[in-house]
Scaffold this active site. Structure first.
Site, PDB file in Angstrom:
ATOM      1  N   LYS A   1      59.383  44.047  41.757  1.00  0.00           N
ATOM      2  CA  LYS A   1      58.796  44.518  43.347  1.00  0.00           C
ATOM      3  C   LYS A   1      57.751  43.179  43.800  1.00  0.00           C
ATOM      4  O   LYS A   1      56.745  43.323  42.952  1.00  0.00           O
ATOM      5  CB  LYS A   1      58.310  46.014  43.486  1.00  0.00           C
ATOM      6  CG  LYS A   1      58.357  46.227  44.383  1.00  0.00           C
ATOM      7  CD  LYS A   1      56.589  46.326  45.309  1.00  0.00           C
ATOM      8  CE  LYS A   1      55.557  46.255  45.949  1.00  0.00           C
ATOM      9  NZ  LYS A   1      55.375  45.406  46.892  1.00  0.00           N
TER      10      LYS A   1
ATOM     11  N   CYS B   1      43.069  37.406  36.704  1.00  0.00           N
ATOM     12  CA  CYS B   1      42.228  38.761  36.412  1.00  0.00           C
ATOM     13  C   CYS B   1      41.580  38.581  34.704  1.00  0.00           C
ATOM     14  O   CYS B   1      40.584  39.096  34.680  1.00  0.00           O
ATOM     15  CB  CYS B   1      43.686  39.283  35.830  1.00  0.00           C
ATOM     16  SG  CYS B   1      44.315  39.053  34.456  1.00  0.00           S
TER      17      CYS B   1
ATOM     18  N   GLU C   1      49.163  44.969  33.245  1.00  0.00           N
ATOM     19  CA  GLU C   1      48.369  44.832  32.543  1.00  0.00           C
ATOM     20  C   GLU C   1      47.030  44.812  34.124  1.00  0.00           C
ATOM     21  O   GLU C   1      47.377  43.851  35.103  1.00  0.00           O
ATOM     22  CB  GLU C   1      48.051  43.354  33.012  1.00  0.00           C
ATOM     23  CG  GLU C   1      49.509  43.200  31.724  1.00  0.00           C
ATOM     24  CD  GLU C   1      49.417  42.657  30.851  1.00  0.00           C
ATOM     25  OE1 GLU C   1      47.383  42.499  30.199  1.00  0.00           O
ATOM     26  OE2 GLU C   1      49.815  43.240  29.469  1.00  0.00           O
TER      27      GLU C   1
ATOM     28  N   GLU D   1      35.096  44.170  40.580  1.00  0.00           N
ATOM     29  CA  GLU D   1      36.242  42.587  40.429  1.00  0.00           C
ATOM     30  C   GLU D   1      36.372  42.572  41.863  1.00  0.00           C
ATOM     31  O   GLU D   1      36.870  43.378  42.559  1.00  0.00           O
ATOM     32  CB  GLU D   1      37.590  43.382  39.774  1.00  0.00           C
ATOM     33  CG  GLU D   1      38.455  41.861  39.844  1.00  0.00           C
ATOM     34  CD  GLU D   1      39.789  42.836  39.000  1.00  0.00           C
ATOM     35  OE1 GLU D   1      40.545  43.370  39.903  1.00  0.00           O
ATOM     36  OE2 GLU D   1      40.362  41.770  37.864  1.00  0.00           O
TER      37      GLU D   1
HETATM   38  P1  NAI Z   1      47.399  46.284  43.950  1.00  0.00           P
HETATM   39  O1  NAI Z   1      47.596  46.290  42.738  1.00  0.00           O
HETATM   40  O2  NAI Z   1      47.141  47.348  45.433  1.00  0.00           O
HETATM   41  O3  NAI Z   1      49.015  45.758  44.392  1.00  0.00           O
HETATM   42  C1  NAI Z   1      50.233  45.223  43.124  1.00  0.00           C
HETATM   43  C2  NAI Z   1      52.023  45.738  43.311  1.00  0.00           C
HETATM   44  O4  NAI Z   1      51.442  47.073  43.386  1.00  0.00           O
HETATM   45  C3  NAI Z   1      52.164  44.721  44.612  1.00  0.00           C
HETATM   46  O5  NAI Z   1      53.447  44.833  44.588  1.00  0.00           O
HETATM   47  C4  NAI Z   1      51.811  46.193  45.767  1.00  0.00           C
HETATM   48  O6  NAI Z   1      52.780  46.281  46.562  1.00  0.00           O
HETATM   49  C5  NAI Z   1      51.934  47.063  44.141  1.00  0.00           C
HETATM   50  N1  NAI Z   1      51.860  48.661  45.503  1.00  0.00           N
HETATM   51  C6  NAI Z   1      50.596  49.148  46.126  1.00  0.00           C
HETATM   52  N2  NAI Z   1      50.512  50.651  45.652  1.00  0.00           N
HETATM   53  C7  NAI Z   1      51.794  50.447  45.345  1.00  0.00           C
HETATM   54  C8  NAI Z   1      51.964  52.180  44.336  1.00  0.00           C
HETATM   55  N3  NAI Z   1      50.874  52.659  44.783  1.00  0.00           N
HETATM   56  N4  NAI Z   1      53.458  52.452  43.772  1.00  0.00           N
HETATM   57  C9  NAI Z   1      53.884  51.393  43.824  1.00  0.00           C
HETATM   58  N5  NAI Z   1      53.665  49.919  43.692  1.00  0.00           N
HETATM   59  C10 NAI Z   1      53.082  49.806  44.376  1.00  0.00           C
HETATM   60  O7  NAI Z   1      46.708  44.697  44.787  1.00  0.00           O
HETATM   61  P2  NAI Z   1      46.865  44.234  45.834  1.00  0.00           P
HETATM   62  O8  NAI Z   1      46.510  45.580  47.245  1.00  0.00           O
HETATM   63  O9  NAI Z   1      47.470  43.550  46.497  1.00  0.00           O
HETATM   64  O10 NAI Z   1      44.684  44.078  45.316  1.00  0.00           O
HETATM   65  C11 NAI Z   1      44.369  44.573  45.791  1.00  0.00           C
HETATM   66  C12 NAI Z   1      42.858  43.996  44.653  1.00  0.00           C
HETATM   67  O11 NAI Z   1      43.614  44.329  44.105  1.00  0.00           O
HETATM   68  C13 NAI Z   1      42.541  42.913  45.107  1.00  0.00           C
HETATM   69  O12 NAI Z   1      41.546  42.890  45.672  1.00  0.00           O
HETATM   70  C14 NAI Z   1      41.842  42.351  43.751  1.00  0.00           C
HETATM   71  O13 NAI Z   1      40.788  42.759  43.602  1.00  0.00           O
HETATM   72  C15 NAI Z   1      43.053  43.503  42.896  1.00  0.00           C
HETATM   73  N6  NAI Z   1      44.334  42.523  41.914  1.00  0.00           N
HETATM   74  C16 NAI Z   1      43.827  42.608  40.949  1.00  0.00           C
HETATM   75  C17 NAI Z   1      45.545  41.576  40.421  1.00  0.00           C
HETATM   76  C18 NAI Z   1      44.480  41.548  38.654  1.00  0.00           C
HETATM   77  O14 NAI Z   1      45.791  40.971  37.717  1.00  0.00           O
HETATM   78  N7  NAI Z   1      43.896  42.505  37.425  1.00  0.00           N
HETATM   79  C19 NAI Z   1      46.180  41.434  40.531  1.00  0.00           C
HETATM   80  C20 NAI Z   1      45.812  41.503  42.161  1.00  0.00           C
HETATM   81  C21 NAI Z   1      44.856  42.604  42.947  1.00  0.00           C
END
Ligand code: NAI
Ligand code: MG
Length: 498
Positions: free
Chosen positions: A181, A290, A256, A391
């Site tokens: 996904k 990250c 991660e 972050e």
């Molecule tokens: P997110 O962590 O919410 O999304 C990552 C993935 O999880 C996406 O594919 C999303 O559709 C999916 N997802 C969301 N809610 C879910 C649920 N309840 N069950 C299963 N899957 C779910 O990250 P998002 O909303 O894209 O970004 C939000 C913040 O997260 C960013 O502003 C950033 O600060 C941080 N982030 C950190 C990352 C890292 O590698 N440390 C990577 C991406 C975002």
């Protein structure tokens, strides 16, 4: 409103077929450089998730996939690596369009990605159980490593292809089947990758992609009873929610998550190198990584001088079209993230931090209408401020002074995260001490950002559970079975205790 006729329309990949969502709905994916939609992505529903998981479960249980020898399975995974090498330019172009990553970075990253498929493909037929010593007479005991079943891979938007690869390569090499996904912000490159999965000749259902939003696709995927493991990369907040859902089904997980990594410069460092390391730590990928070294800890004795050189170097960065070879800092990937970063800049100012560089939206002509944030450096930050604890995931650096080693360790570790840390020093004793005391899954000494298929990667504390990459980590996609065989000629009377 954009004329949908001009947008590239994608399909999902389920059970070896290119399909629309059950609802036939789509959503738009944006090009961050132009701040406008360029593609239409199927808006998956729980029905699509169910279909994909059932296909993956069927492919795991019967048909060609479980009958393949480990060597043949490994050869298929390596073939995917070869195809990625062959098509790396195309993959890179799509990622640049959808994500805003620099083409200069992506063309290297897509080519390097193939290494994970070659490495884990090679490992597929080296997964060895053992014959164990026994404390019971006339018995023989051995172990075998078996795949888990259906793996759900949930991917964020910042490095869609690479982070998919870190999960897909070992999961397949171990004999699992996978439902991916991708993030709703960046689904296109992962769908492009599926063309290569198809071309490589994986049996239908072995790899599937369901596109859509977290609530419609991610949550039902994690909760599906036929999913055995969830491999997630993303924010710690979503990670926690997924961990809770996976716990209800007693599923395996690797996570991660985020970071607030300290990049620590001592006064005995090679200053030129440390300046470059600080810059690449925070401005590579526009800070949307990250592992971003978003807290720069500088020893008081060199603080002012170091900051001057850092700012002078950062000022030379060229922003603009991520496809241009000369561009050094690209746009932010999506609008909510752009707004989030600007909001954090306001928060930092409100907390009393001083922007010595940048501090707002980039309005340079070469940035056009894109979502660009000026490379931003804050001084006067103390580690208790929100800008030092949370972050940001953007090109925003917090500079924090420290007195000595002890204080550097205390500040470095005083966050909820523990993904990575950098240390700049020429003193070997100090380097080794710091490597030991910093609570982080990766520590870099006199370098930053090194990651490899050969080395485990993952987080301490709220930065994650489990590791990716490296030889041992294939076990994250395996379970061990202990097999007992009696060689006795008679079974003893069970009513007589011995
Ligand atoms: P997110 O962590 O919410 O999304 C990552 C993935 O999880 C996406 O594919 C999303 O559709 C999916 N997802 C969301 N809610 C879910 C649920 N309840 N069950 C299963 N899957 C779910 O990250 P998002 O909303 O894209 O970004 C939000 C913040 O997260 C960013 O502003 C950033 O600060 C941080 N982030 C950190 C990352 C890292 O590698 N440390 C990577 C991406 C975002
Ligand atoms: Mg996009």
């Amino acid at each position: 409103m954009t004329a949908t006729a001009t947008l590239t329309t994608y399909k999902m990949y389920i059970d070896g077929q290119w399909v629309d969502a059950a609802s036939s709905d789509h959503f738009e994916s944006d090009d961050p450089f132009r701040a406008s939609p360029w593609a239409l992505i199927p808006r998956g529903t729980p029905a699509d998730v169910d279909r994909a998981v059932r296909a993956a479960h069927k492919a795991f249980a019967c048909g060609e996939w479980p009958k393949l020898t480990a060597s043949r399975r490994g050869a298929l995974v390596r073939r995917l690596g070869d195809l990625i090498t062959e098509h790396s330019q195309r993959l890179a172009e799509v990622e640049v369009r959808d994500n805003g990553k620099l083409y200069a970075e992506m063309s290297m990253q897509t080519a390097y990605m193939a290494q994970w498929y070659h490495y884990y493909g090679g490992l597929a037929d080296k997964i060895e159980g053992a014959v164990l010593p026994t404390d019971k007479p006339d018995t023989f005991n051995y172990t075998r490593y078996e795949p888990l079943g259906v793996v759900a891979a949930i991917i964020p938007w910042n490095s869609p292809l690479l982070l998919t690869t870190w999960k897909l390569a070992p999961a397949l090499a171990a004999g699992n089947t996978v439902v991916i996904k991708p993030s709703e912000f960046t689904s296109a490159s992962v769908l492009e990758l599926m063309k290569l999965v198809e071309q490589a000749g994986f049996p239908p259902g072995v790899v599937n992609v369901v596109t859509g939003f977290g609530a419609d696709v991610g949550a039902p995927l994690v909760e599906h009873p036929l999913v055995a493991k969830v491999a997630f990369t993303g924010s710690d907040v979503t990670g926690q929610r997924i961990y809770e859902a996976a716990a209800r089904g007693l599923k395996h997980v690797t996570m991660e998550l985020g970071g607030k990594s300290p990049n620590i410069v001592f006064d005995d460092a090679e200053i030129d190198n440390a300046v470059k390391g600080a810059i690449s730590g925070i401005f590579a990928a526009t800070g949307q990584t990250c592992i971003a070294g978003s807290r720069l800890l500088v020893q008081q004795t060199i603080h002012d001088q170091f900051l001057d050189r850092l700012v002078a170097f950062a000022k030379t960065a060229k922003m603009g079209n991520p496809m241009d070879a000369g561009t050094q800092i690209g746009p932010v990937t999506n609008k909510p993230q752009f707004e989030k970063i600007l909001n954090y800049i306001d928060i930092a100012k409100g907390e009393g931090a001083r922007a010595v560089l940048g501090g707002g939206r980039a309005t340079r002509p070469e940035c056009g209408s894109g979502w660009f944030v000026e490379p931003t450096i804050f001084e006067g930050v103390n580690n208790q401020m929100r800008i030092a604890q949370e972050e940001v995931f953007g090109p925003v650096l917090s500079v924090i002074p420290f007195k000595d080693e002890e204080e550097a360790i205390a500040i470095g570790n005083d966050v909820v995260y523990g993904l990575a840390a950098g240390v700049w020093t020429q003193n070997m004793r100090r380097a080794l001490t710091m490597a030991e005391k910093l609570q982080a899954g990766t520590v870099w000494i006199n370098t930053y950002r090194a990651v490899s298929y050969l080395s485990p990667f993952g987080g301490y504390k709220r930065s994650g559970i489990g590791r990716e990459s490296g030889q041992e980590m294939i076990k994250e996609y395996l379970q061990v079975k202990s097999v007992w065989i009696s060689t006795a000629t008679t079974v003893p009377n069970p009513f007589i205790q011995r």
